[in-house]
Write an enzyme that holds these catalytic residues in place. Structure first.
Site, PDB file in Angstrom:
ATOM      1  N   SER A  36       0.832  -1.196   0.000  1.00 17.95           N
ATOM      2  CA  SER A  36       0.000   0.000   0.000  1.00 17.95           C
ATOM      3  C   SER A  36       0.863   1.241   0.000  1.00 17.95           C
ATOM      4  CB  SER A  36      -0.899   0.001   1.246  1.00 17.95           C
ATOM      5  OG  SER A  36      -1.392   1.305   1.495  1.00 17.95           O
ATOM      6  N   LYS A  86      -2.687 -20.045  12.740  1.00 19.33           N
ATOM      7  CA  LYS A  86      -2.625 -21.186  13.659  1.00 19.33           C
ATOM      8  C   LYS A  86      -2.701 -22.549  12.978  1.00 19.33           C
ATOM      9  CE  LYS A  86      -2.730 -18.973  17.752  1.00 19.33           C
ATOM     10  NZ  LYS A  86      -1.853 -19.228  18.907  1.00 19.33           N
ATOM     11  N   THR A 108      -6.961 -30.326  23.102  1.00 20.48           N
ATOM     12  CA  THR A 108      -6.380 -29.036  23.497  1.00 20.48           C
ATOM     13  C   THR A 108      -7.362 -28.306  24.399  1.00 20.48           C
ATOM     14  OG1 THR A 108      -5.293 -27.015  22.755  1.00 20.48           O
ATOM     15  CG2 THR A 108      -7.258 -27.680  21.543  1.00 20.48           C
ATOM     16  N   SER A 111      -9.240 -21.956  23.752  1.00 18.83           N
ATOM     17  CA  SER A 111     -10.574 -21.805  23.161  1.00 18.83           C
ATOM     18  C   SER A 111     -10.565 -20.755  22.059  1.00 18.83           C
ATOM     19  CB  SER A 111     -11.622 -21.467  24.222  1.00 18.83           C
ATOM     20  OG  SER A 111     -11.215 -20.322  24.915  1.00 18.83           O
ATOM     21  N   ASP A 211      14.204  -6.377   4.759  1.00 18.69           N
ATOM     22  CA  ASP A 211      15.235  -6.095   5.746  1.00 18.69           C
ATOM     23  C   ASP A 211      14.807  -6.562   7.132  1.00 18.69           C
ATOM     24  OD1 ASP A 211      17.154  -4.379   4.086  1.00 18.69           O
ATOM     25  OD2 ASP A 211      15.216  -3.434   3.717  1.00 18.69           O
ATOM     26  N   GLY A 219       1.712 -15.879  23.020  1.00 21.65           N
ATOM     27  CA  GLY A 219       2.461 -16.981  23.600  1.00 21.65           C
ATOM     28  C   GLY A 219       3.843 -17.115  22.982  1.00 21.65           C
ATOM     29  N   GLY A 220       4.038 -16.487  21.841  1.00 21.35           N
ATOM     30  CA  GLY A 220       5.374 -16.436  21.244  1.00 21.35           C
ATOM     31  C   GLY A 220       5.649 -17.505  20.189  1.00 21.35           C
ATOM     32  N   GLY A 221       4.652 -18.334  19.881  1.00 20.29           N
ATOM     33  CA  GLY A 221       4.864 -19.374  18.874  1.00 20.29           C
ATOM     34  C   GLY A 221       5.192 -18.796  17.508  1.00 20.29           C
ATOM     35  N   GLU A 241       3.779  -6.124  20.879  1.00 18.72           N
ATOM     36  CA  GLU A 241       2.838  -6.502  21.931  1.00 18.72           C
ATOM     37  C   GLU A 241       1.929  -5.331  22.294  1.00 18.72           C
ATOM     38  OE1 GLU A 241       4.703  -9.700  24.892  1.00 18.72           O
ATOM     39  OE2 GLU A 241       5.658  -7.744  25.047  1.00 18.72           O
ATOM     40  N   GLY A 247       0.494  -6.000  29.278  1.00 18.45           N
ATOM     41  CA  GLY A 247       0.365  -7.046  28.254  1.00 18.45           C
ATOM     42  C   GLY A 247       1.666  -7.242  27.487  1.00 18.45           C
ATOM     43  N   ASP A 249       4.428  -8.411  28.226  1.00 19.70           N
ATOM     44  CA  ASP A 249       5.218  -9.233  29.151  1.00 19.70           C
ATOM     45  C   ASP A 249       6.555  -9.660  28.550  1.00 19.70           C
ATOM     46  OD1 ASP A 249       3.111 -10.986  27.661  1.00 19.70           O
ATOM     47  OD2 ASP A 249       4.733 -12.361  28.155  1.00 19.70           O
ATOM     48  N   LYS A 311      -8.551  -2.702   2.946  1.00 24.83           N
ATOM     49  CA  LYS A 311      -9.854  -3.327   2.721  1.00 24.83           C
ATOM     50  C   LYS A 311      -9.853  -4.835   2.981  1.00 24.83           C
ATOM     51  CE  LYS A 311     -10.856   0.414  -0.412  1.00 24.83           C
ATOM     52  NZ  LYS A 311     -11.292   1.356   0.613  1.00 24.83           N
ATOM     53  N   SER A 351      -1.812 -11.506  11.642  1.00 28.41           N
ATOM     54  CA  SER A 351      -1.910 -12.874  12.148  1.00 28.41           C
ATOM     55  C   SER A 351      -3.281 -13.507  11.985  1.00 28.41           C
ATOM     56  CB  SER A 351      -1.478 -12.897  13.609  1.00 28.41           C
ATOM     57  OG  SER A 351      -2.140 -11.867  14.316  1.00 28.41           O
ATOM     58  N   ASN A 354     -10.252 -13.207  12.690  1.00 31.11           N
ATOM     59  CA  ASN A 354     -11.465 -13.760  13.286  1.00 31.11           C
ATOM     60  C   ASN A 354     -12.125 -12.763  14.225  1.00 31.11           C
ATOM     61  OD1 ASN A 354     -11.455 -16.181  11.891  1.00 31.11           O
ATOM     62  ND2 ASN A 354      -9.957 -17.067  13.290  1.00 31.11           N
TER      63      ASN A 354
END
Lengths: 382, 382
Positions: A36, A86, A108, A111, A211, A219-221, A241, A247, A249, A311, A351, A354
Site C-alpha cells: 500500500s 494457527k 487441546t 478456546s 530487511d 504466547g510467542g509461537g 505486543e 500485556g 510481558d 480493505k 496474524s 477472526n
C-alpha cells in the site's frame, strides 16, 4: 499432575522450518501479500506531522522525530484457512503423530484460534483424527458452535486453568489423546515459522527484498518460529505486543532479563493476552532483535487503516506490528539509522481476521476512551 | 443547455471490451478472485432451513424452497485501485481523448467512486490530465479532502442537479474540459465490462467455468458493460438492485417495458441510488437475462458474511449480487431448473470497498430496524 506435551527431538533450526513447510504446504493456503503506497507514505512521514489526525498519536518534537523510510509487505494470514496462521502449527503437529497416536486423537484446552485450527486440521486429515477441545462452559454459544462446526468434540470445564487442565487429564485417561499445546512446543512454533518462508519469497516477487519482519507476540509461537526461520538470512526479526495492563510481558521480560510468568490484561488485542511460553521465550531472547509495545489507541488506528485502506478484515491482535512501525519512535529511529536513505522493506504479519461486526463496533465505540488512556499508557515505566 | 458527452462511434460489442482491456490493463490491478466453501454451502441450502439465523430471511415452505447448487467465484473489485471498479471506465475514457482534449482537462460532477477514480486516472496519466470535480458545497469534509488528495481540482456548487450542471458548463466555458460522465457513455461501460473478461479467465483458473455472472446495477455502466463482454460466451448475466423506496428502478422498468427515469431512495446501498441511464438501460434490456432486487436486511446479511467469512471489506452496494443468490427465490429456482444436479458456477462482482468503520457501525446498528422492514419490502408490488 502437570499436562504432558508430546516429546520431540526436532532441532529448532531454519532447516526444521523448511522441512515443516514441505509437510504442511499441501494443506494450507499460500496467503497473498499486500502492499500500500498510502501506508508506506504514513510510515515514512515523521510523527511530528499530523496525517489525518492519526500520526500525532505520541507527541514528538519536530526536530526529534525519526525520519524512517519504510516499504511494507503485509502477509495476509487473516485470509488463511480458519482465519489465522494457527493452522500452520496445528497441521505440522499432526504430521508428527504416529498412526497409533493419531488413532487415539488429539486434545487441546485453548478456546481461541488454536482450537479452531486444530479442529480443522484434524477433520481434514486423511484419515480424520478425533479432536477434543476443552472449553469453559461459560464460552459464548457462537464460539462453541463454531468449534463444533469445524468437527471437534467439545467438552466443557470450569473456567480456571487448573479446572481446564484437570478436564484434559480426565479425557486423556479415557482416550489416550495427545495434547497439542497452543504455542510452547517445537512442532507448533516450527509450523508457525513457515509463514516467514512464504513472506520472504513473496516480498521478492513484488520487488521488495526484506530487511525486517515484525510479528505479534502472545504466547510467542509465531514470533519464535519466524525468528528461527530467518536465522542466517540477514533479516532482522521484531516482536510487537499490546502495552495495556502490562500485556507487553515479553518486552518487560527482556528488559529485566527474566521471563514474566503471569499476565492479566484486558487489551483489545485479545489474541495476545497470554504470557510468552518457556521454550518460545528462550528462542526470542536469543534470536529476536527487539520487542516493542503499543497502546490500545494505536492498535485501533492501525486496525482502522487496514480495514479502510487495505480493505481486508483483521482482528486487533493482527495489527500490533503495523502499529509499532507507525507509532513507536524507538523502532522508527532504528529504521532511520540502519536503513538510511534507502530505507527498510518491512514484512508485517497480519496474524488473523477472526472477528465480527459487533466486536469491531464495540472496540471502535471505545475510541475516545482509548485516546484518553494514551498518555497514561505511554508514561508507564517498566 | 444540457451537458454534452464526448461523441464516439465505438461499437458496443465484446470486441470493443477486449480492446478496452488492452488499453487499460497496464493501469489497473488485476484484482483477485475469492472462493468460499462456507458461502457455497449457504447458497446451496434451501431457504426453508435456518443457517445461523440468516437463511430464513424470506419465509419459504419446506416443500416449495428452491434447491439450487451454487459455486461462487467472487471478483474483488473492492481491492481495485481507488477501491472500486470505476477506475476501469475512467481510465478507458481518458485513453480516447485527443492530445488537445487531454491538455484541456476533464470534468465530472459525480461525488462518489467515479470522481475519485477519474481523479486517480487523470493524475497518474502520462502526462497528467487536469481533472475538475464539481462537488456540492455540503459534501462531507473527508470526501472533499479525499478527492483533493487524489489530485483533483474541487469546485463547489449547490446540491441540486441543475446547480451542479450549471457549474459544469461554467467551468467548461473557462477551460474547455471534456465531461466524463459516470456511467451512461460507451467509453465508460466498455471499460467497466473488462472486469468480466478477467473474472471469466480467473474462474477457469480456479477450476470453475462460469455459467452466470451477477453484478450490481446503479446507473448500469457495470452491468451493461459485463453483458456486452459476455455476448457470445454463453454466460448469462444478471443484475441486482436494492428494493427499498423503489431503488429497483431497472427491475421495475423491465417489468413495465419502459425505463424508470427518476428514483429517490435512501437505501444503504448508496452507490446504487441512481436510476439506470438511457444507453445502459437499452443494453440491459437486450442483453441481460434478468434483474432481481433485495431488501436492506438481506444486503446487511450479505455484507456481514463477506466481512466475517471472506474477511474483505465491502461497501453494502457491493454485495447485492451475493444477496440475490442467497435470498431471491426467483433466481434460486432458475439455478435449480437450469443448473440441475451439477449446479451453476456463479461469478459475483464485489463492486467496491469504500466505506469507514463509522459507516459500517451505522448500518449494522440499524439491523433490527431493517429486520422489521423485511416483510413490508417483500410485499411491495411493482
Amino acid at each position: 499432575m502437570p499436562l504432558e506435551s508430546p516429546p520431540t527431538s526436532l532441532p529448532l533450526t531454519r532447516d526444521s522450518v523448511l522441512a515443516a513447510h514441505e509437510l504442511i504446504k499441501p494443506h494450507i493456503h499460500r496467503t497473498p501479500v499486500l502492499t500500500s503506497r498510502t501506508l508506506d507514505g504514513f510510515a515514512s512521514t515523521p510523527r511530528s506531522t499530523t496525517i489525518e489526525g492519526i500520526h500525532n498519536a505520541r507527541s514528538v518534537d519536530a526536530g526529534d522525530a525519526a525520519k524512517p523510510k519504510i516499504g511494507f509487505v503485509f502477509k495476509a494470514e487473516n485470509l488463511q484457512r480458519g482465519g489465522a496462521f494457527k493452522i500452520r502449527g496445528a497441521t505440522h503437529a499432526l504430521s508428527h503423530l504416529t498412526p497409533l497416536q493419531a488413532s487415539k486423537g488429539v486434545i487441546t484446552h485453548s478456546s481461541g484460534n488454536h482450537a479452531q485450527a486444530l479442529a480443522i486440521a484434524s477433520s481434514s486429515h486423511i484419515p480424520p483424527i478425533p479432536c477434543t477441545v476443552i472449553m469453559p462452559s461459560i464460552s459464548t454459544p457462537s464460539k462453541i458452535a463454531a468449534t463444533k462446526g469445524y468437527g471437534a468434540n467439545v467438552v466443557f470445564s470450569g473456567s480456571t486453568a487448573p479446572e481446564r487442565e484437570a478436564k484434559v487429564l480426565e479425557e486423556q485417561s479415557k482416550t489416550g489423546a495427545t495434547l497439542i499445546p497452543p504455542y510452547d512446543h517445537p512442532w507448533i512454533l516450527l509450523g508457525q515459522g513457515t509463514v516467514a518462508l512464504e513472506l520472504i519469497e513473496q516480498a521478492e516477487g513484488v520487488g521488495r527484498k526484506l530487511d525486517a519482519i515484525i510479528a505479534p507476540c502472545g504466547g510467542g509461537g509465531l514470533l519464535s518460529g519466524i525468528a528461527t526461520a530467518c536465522e542466517g538470512t540477514g533479516i532482522k526479526v521484531f516482536g510487537a505486543e499490546p502495552r495495556k495492563d502490562g500485556g507487553n510481558d515479553c518486552e518487560r521480560g527482556l528488559r529485566r532479563g527474566k521471563r514474566v510468568e503471569e499476565v492479566k490484561t484486558l487489551t483489545i488485542a485479545d489474541g495476545l493476552r497470554t504470557p510468552t511460553g518457556v521454550i518460545t521465550y528462550g528462542i526470542i531472547e536469543k534470536k529476536v532483535e527487539g520487542v516493542f509495545s503499543v497502546t490500545e489507541w494505536e492498535i485501533l488506528q492501525a486496525t482502522r487503516l487496514v480495514l479502510e485502506r487495505l480493505k481486508v478484515v483483521v482482528e486487533p491482535s493482527a495489527v500490533v506490528g503495523l502499529a509499532v512501525a507507525l507509532f513507536d519512535e524507538g523502532f522508527r529511529k532504528l529504521v532511520e539509522e540502519e536503513g538510511g536513505e534507502e530505507g527498510w522493506n518491512v514484512g508485517v504479519v497480519f496474524s488473523g481476521g477472526n472477528t465480527t461486526v459487533e466486536m469491531l463496533g464495540g472496540v471502535f465505540g471505545r475510541e475516545e476512551e482509548f485516546r484518553g488512556q494514551q498518555d497514561e499508557l505511554l508514561r508507564q515505566v517498566f
